[in-house]
Design a protein around this motif. Structure first.
Motif, PDB file in Angstrom:
ATOM      1  N   PHE A  91       4.501  12.138   7.299  1.00 13.15           N
ATOM      2  CA  PHE A  91       3.977  11.165   8.209  1.00 13.15           C
ATOM      3  C   PHE A  91       4.064  11.652   9.674  1.00 13.15           C
ATOM      4  CE2 PHE A  91       3.742   7.230  10.637  1.00 13.15           C
ATOM      5  CZ  PHE A  91       2.816   6.545   9.818  1.00 13.15           C
ATOM      6  N   ALA A  92       5.008  12.148  10.145  1.00  9.47           N
ATOM      7  CA  ALA A  92       4.966  12.492  11.430  1.00  9.47           C
ATOM      8  C   ALA A  92       4.323  13.937  11.978  1.00  9.47           C
ATOM      9  CB  ALA A  92       6.305  12.750  12.020  1.00  9.47           C
ATOM     10  N   GLY A  93       3.819  14.589  10.633  1.00 10.32           N
ATOM     11  CA  GLY A  93       3.248  15.953  10.944  1.00 10.32           C
ATOM     12  C   GLY A  93       4.316  17.061  11.182  1.00 10.32           C
ATOM     13  N   VAL A  94       5.509  16.746  10.760  1.00 16.27           N
ATOM     14  CA  VAL A  94       6.885  17.748  10.949  1.00 16.27           C
ATOM     15  C   VAL A  94       6.816  18.900   9.937  1.00 16.27           C
ATOM     16  CG1 VAL A  94       9.248  18.133  11.257  1.00 16.27           C
ATOM     17  CG2 VAL A  94       8.333  15.987  12.199  1.00 16.27           C
ATOM     18  N   ARG A  95       6.255  18.417   8.684  1.00 13.59           N
ATOM     19  CA  ARG A  95       6.023  19.133   7.624  1.00 13.59           C
ATOM     20  C   ARG A  95       4.953  18.779   6.900  1.00 13.59           C
ATOM     21  NH1 ARG A  95      10.503  21.826   5.309  1.00 13.59           N
ATOM     22  NH2 ARG A  95      11.781  20.437   6.627  1.00 13.59           N
ATOM     23  N   SER A  96       4.264  20.095   6.436  1.00 15.64           N
ATOM     24  CA  SER A  96       2.906  19.573   5.689  1.00 15.64           C
ATOM     25  C   SER A  96       3.031  19.061   4.661  1.00 15.64           C
ATOM     26  CB  SER A  96       2.181  20.851   5.570  1.00 15.64           C
ATOM     27  OG  SER A  96       2.729  21.815   4.601  1.00 15.64           O
ATOM     28  N   LEU A  97       1.943  18.212   3.937  1.00 16.37           N
ATOM     29  CA  LEU A  97       1.717  17.590   2.749  1.00 16.37           C
ATOM     30  C   LEU A  97       2.310  18.890   1.626  1.00 16.37           C
ATOM     31  CD1 LEU A  97       1.979  15.103   0.883  1.00 16.37           C
ATOM     32  CD2 LEU A  97      -0.539  15.203   1.083  1.00 16.37           C
ATOM     33  N   GLU A  98       1.531  19.991   1.873  1.00 15.56           N
ATOM     34  CA  GLU A  98       1.472  20.850   0.953  1.00 15.56           C
ATOM     35  C   GLU A  98       2.733  21.415   0.645  1.00 15.56           C
ATOM     36  OE1 GLU A  98      -0.679  20.777   3.483  1.00 15.56           O
ATOM     37  OE2 GLU A  98      -2.410  20.216   2.354  1.00 15.56           O
ATOM     38  N   ALA A  99       3.568  21.804   1.706  1.00 18.81           N
ATOM     39  CA  ALA A  99       4.902  22.204   1.808  1.00 18.81           C
ATOM     40  C   ALA A  99       5.872  21.396   0.831  1.00 18.81           C
ATOM     41  CB  ALA A  99       5.606  22.562   3.091  1.00 18.81           C
ATOM     42  N   LEU A 150      -2.943   0.605  -6.149  1.00 14.29           N
ATOM     43  CA  LEU A 150      -2.237   0.301  -4.889  1.00 14.29           C
ATOM     44  C   LEU A 150      -3.148   0.879  -3.795  1.00 14.29           C
ATOM     45  CD1 LEU A 150       0.299  -1.164  -3.975  1.00 14.29           C
ATOM     46  CD2 LEU A 150       1.354   1.073  -4.027  1.00 14.29           C
ATOM     47  N   ARG A 151      -3.453   0.100  -2.885  1.00 11.68           N
ATOM     48  CA  ARG A 151      -4.285   0.694  -1.768  1.00 11.68           C
ATOM     49  C   ARG A 151      -3.663   2.158  -1.143  1.00 11.68           C
ATOM     50  NH1 ARG A 151      -5.181   0.140   3.891  1.00 11.68           N
ATOM     51  NH2 ARG A 151      -3.494  -1.417   4.334  1.00 11.68           N
ATOM     52  N   ARG A 152      -4.606   3.081  -0.945  1.00  9.44           N
ATOM     53  CA  ARG A 152      -3.997   4.331  -0.196  1.00  9.44           C
ATOM     54  C   ARG A 152      -4.134   4.130   1.492  1.00  9.44           C
ATOM     55  NH1 ARG A 152      -3.016   9.388  -2.833  1.00  9.44           N
ATOM     56  NH2 ARG A 152      -2.797   8.187  -4.618  1.00  9.44           N
ATOM     57  N   ARG A 153      -3.179   4.485   2.076  1.00  5.63           N
ATOM     58  CA  ARG A 153      -3.348   4.587   3.542  1.00  5.63           C
ATOM     59  C   ARG A 153      -3.617   6.017   3.849  1.00  5.63           C
ATOM     60  NH1 ARG A 153      -1.388   0.723   7.252  1.00  5.63           N
ATOM     61  NH2 ARG A 153      -0.770  -1.388   6.352  1.00  5.63           N
ATOM     62  N   THR A 154      -4.097   6.054   5.030  1.00  2.00           N
ATOM     63  CA  THR A 154      -4.201   7.676   5.655  1.00  2.00           C
ATOM     64  C   THR A 154      -2.763   8.300   6.165  1.00  2.00           C
ATOM     65  OG1 THR A 154      -6.340   6.880   6.490  1.00  2.00           O
ATOM     66  CG2 THR A 154      -5.285   8.763   7.467  1.00  2.00           C
ATOM     67  N   LEU A 155      -2.610   9.010   5.520  1.00  4.23           N
ATOM     68  CA  LEU A 155      -0.978   9.732   6.331  1.00  4.23           C
ATOM     69  C   LEU A 155      -0.964   9.960   7.580  1.00  4.23           C
ATOM     70  CD1 LEU A 155       1.607  10.836   5.250  1.00  4.23           C
ATOM     71  CD2 LEU A 155       0.614  13.143   4.864  1.00  4.23           C
ATOM     72  N   GLY A 156       0.063   9.338   8.321  1.00  7.39           N
ATOM     73  CA  GLY A 156       0.359   9.591   9.611  1.00  7.39           C
ATOM     74  C   GLY A 156      -0.609   8.537  10.541  1.00  7.39           C
ATOM     75  N   PHE A 157      -0.727   7.350  10.082  1.00 13.85           N
ATOM     76  CA  PHE A 157      -1.670   6.630  11.140  1.00 13.85           C
ATOM     77  C   PHE A 157      -0.686   6.203  12.283  1.00 13.85           C
ATOM     78  CE2 PHE A 157       0.469   3.992   7.847  1.00 13.85           C
ATOM     79  CZ  PHE A 157       1.157   2.992   8.429  1.00 13.85           C
ATOM     80  N   PRO A 158      -1.488   5.820  13.334  1.00  7.73           N
ATOM     81  CA  PRO A 158      -0.864   5.482  14.780  1.00  7.73           C
ATOM     82  C   PRO A 158       0.072   4.266  14.449  1.00  7.73           C
ATOM     83  CG  PRO A 158      -3.417   5.715  15.077  1.00  7.73           C
ATOM     84  CD  PRO A 158      -3.039   5.635  13.694  1.00  7.73           C
ATOM     85  N   SER A 194       0.985  -1.159   0.047  1.00  7.49           N
ATOM     86  CA  SER A 194      -0.116   0.151   0.029  1.00  7.49           C
ATOM     87  C   SER A 194       0.695   1.214  -0.070  1.00  7.49           C
ATOM     88  CB  SER A 194      -0.968   0.026   1.224  1.00  7.49           C
ATOM     89  OG  SER A 194      -0.353  -0.145   2.461  1.00  7.49           O
ATOM     90  N   THR A 195       0.376   2.520  -0.272  1.00  6.33           N
ATOM     91  CA  THR A 195       0.944   3.845  -0.063  1.00  6.33           C
ATOM     92  C   THR A 195       0.356   4.638   0.766  1.00  6.33           C
ATOM     93  OG1 THR A 195       2.316   5.276  -1.461  1.00  6.33           O
ATOM     94  CG2 THR A 195       0.341   4.434  -2.415  1.00  6.33           C
ATOM     95  N   ASP A 196       0.907   5.911   0.509  1.00  2.00           N
ATOM     96  CA  ASP A 196       0.046   6.996   1.371  1.00  2.00           C
ATOM     97  C   ASP A 196       0.137   8.281   0.499  1.00  2.00           C
ATOM     98  OD1 ASP A 196       2.420   7.949   2.059  1.00  2.00           O
ATOM     99  OD2 ASP A 196       2.268   7.864   3.855  1.00  2.00           O
ATOM    100  N   ALA A 197      -0.424   9.341   0.795  1.00  2.00           N
ATOM    101  CA  ALA A 197      -0.242  10.764  -0.064  1.00  2.00           C
ATOM    102  C   ALA A 197       1.198  11.253  -0.027  1.00  2.00           C
ATOM    103  CB  ALA A 197      -1.034  11.707   0.533  1.00  2.00           C
ATOM    104  N   ALA A 198       1.946  10.656   0.860  1.00  2.00           N
ATOM    105  CA  ALA A 198       3.480  11.345   0.446  1.00  2.00           C
ATOM    106  C   ALA A 198       4.377  10.434  -0.109  1.00  2.00           C
ATOM    107  CB  ALA A 198       4.002  11.452   2.140  1.00  2.00           C
TER     108      ALA A 198
END
Length: 429
Positions: free
Chosen positions: A155-163, A189-197, A69-73
């Motif tokens: 993933f960790a929220g240190v930098r925004s996806l937009e940036a 490919l299945r898309r995961r939520t960015l930054g899941f626990p 799977s992957t995510d938006a990043a």
């Protein structure tokens, strides 16, 4: 074999090993993707070569019954499914991208080692309580798109996806366009939520330094990562004719750079024995033989294990640039501000015990280089496993790790993850 926590004995656990030949062969197969004439690898982030490496990893995963799977990043995840699919998973991995003239092991070793552990567990019929996931983080190196560690930072929220998506490479290609091309190459490919626990994170890596080899130890129990700051500095002067403009009237950006560089090397680079100061990229404009330079752009890499010292030296960089730039002007732009971090003590202990269980010498070691584990440490219990690299060389074509050390690190990773898979004695760390 149907293996679970109730049926696996201590003796059986002790007999578990990864397939060292398969691990090595897969490392060498990936080394052929983006291979350089000198025996290294050029497989930069979100490139055609990295897309090809994804395709290979996904093929291996599907052969083992694992779930990609992957995510938006643009992070790649490969899961060994657990009985509770909604519970926070355990992650292990590193990155697949390389420096332009990088080696065969930096980053990719941690990803392939994690995949090998999952493949071994799957072949044994293990169904863990939670998903165990191999991860390849996007753009750890930062050689094409700066700064690095974009995937783990997003993933960790240190930098925004937009940036992250707004950054462009030297050819003007944006991360947004390159990410969209990556995802378009894998539409199913299945898309995961960015930054899941995440329950825990473990990263295996070559040391990228000489200490393990010098001490004849095979396993490094990484205690933490030293802090890092990076800066872009632009020195603006004025273009002039090299044959007609008198020296006294010049605003020569390159001359200003020499003053600034001398002061930085003396005060920052010479601060103490622990500091690491590098001017790693330099661009002169217009870079013509008979023209006074009007602009110099440089990239600074500053590292120190003491956060107070790192902060002080970072502030001094801007002050020194202001002091020595005149009659030019210097603009200092911070890119990375990553303080030193420590790793989870219980996971460090688990790594040491795993090394002892396979008869390998281990030692505590501080990572001088940055890794994605830095950004996972605030989110969940995290740790790193180091293996030696020949002469401490990394980010070079002749980077090398011995096959037996490659296997040892993966076997340690396996044993650290066994309790999380419900396949070891006692509770997970």
């Amino acid at each position: 074999m149907n293996a679970d926590a109730a049926t696996i004995t201590h003796a059986q656990q002790g007999a578990w090993r990864i397939d060292a030949t398969r691990l090595w062969d897969r490392l060498m197969a990936l080394a052929r993707i983006g291979a350089t004439p000198g025996g290294g690898v050029d497989r930069q982030a979100l490139s055609a070569e990295e897309i090809a490496s994804w395709r290979t990893m996904i093929d291996w995963a599907l052969q083992a019954g694992l779930e990609p799977s992957t995510d938006a990043a643009g992070n790649l995840f490969i899961a060994l499914p657990g009985t509770d699919r909604d519970a926070p998973p355990v992650l292990a991995g590193s990155h697949l991208d390389s420096q332009p003239g990088g080696g065969r092991f930096d980053g990719v070793y941690g990803v392939v080692a994690a995949l090998e552990v999952l493949t071994t567990l799957a072949q044994r019929g293990v169904r863990p309580p939670v998903d165990i996931v191999c991860v390849a983080w996007m753009n750890e190196e930062g050689s094409r798109f700066a700064p690095g560690m974009m995937g783990s930072e997003a993933f960790a929220g240190v930098r925004s996806l937009e940036a992250v998506r707004a950054v462009r490479d030297a050819q003007g290609v944006s991360v947004a366009d390159a990410l969209d091309a990556l995802h378009a190459a894998f539409p199913a490919l299945r898309r995961r939520t960015l930054g899941f626990p995440v329950k825990a994170y473990v990263e295996a890596h070559i040391e990228q330094g000489p200490l393990l080899e010098a001490q004849e130890h095979v396993i490094g129990v990484v205690t933490g990562i030293q802090g890092k700051k990076t800066f872009d500095i632009v020195i603006e002067g004025e273009r002039g004719h090299a044959g007609t403009l008198a020296m006294v009237y010049r605003r020569d950006a390159l001359e200003a750079f020499t003053r600034i560089a001398g002061a930085l090397y003396a005060e920052i680079g010479g601060y103490d024995e622990a500091v690491k100061f590098t001017i790693g990229r330099l661009q002169v404009e217009p870079n013509a033989p008979s023209v006074v330079p009007e602009r110099v752009t440089l990239r600074i890499d500053l590292r120190h294990p003491d956060n107070a010292v790192l902060s002080y030296l970072g502030e001094r960089i801007g002050m020194l640039c202001d002091t020595f730039a005149a009659p030019c002007e210097a603009t200092v732009t911070p890119l990375v501000d990553a303080p030193s971090n420590g790793f989870d003590p219980a996971l460090q202990q688990a790594i040491a015990k795993a090394a002892e269980s396979i008869g390998e010498l281990h030692m505590p070691i501080l990572s001088a280089a940055g890794h994605d584990a830095r950004h996972m440490a605030p989110l969940c219990p995290s740790a790193m496993i180091f293996i030696p690299c020949r002469d401490g060389v990394s980010h070079a074509e002749h980077e090398w790790a011995e096959p037996e050390h490659v296997a040892a690190g993966a076997n340690v990773l396996l044993r650290v993850l066994l309790p999380y898979a419900g396949a070891g004695e006692g509770a997970a760390p």
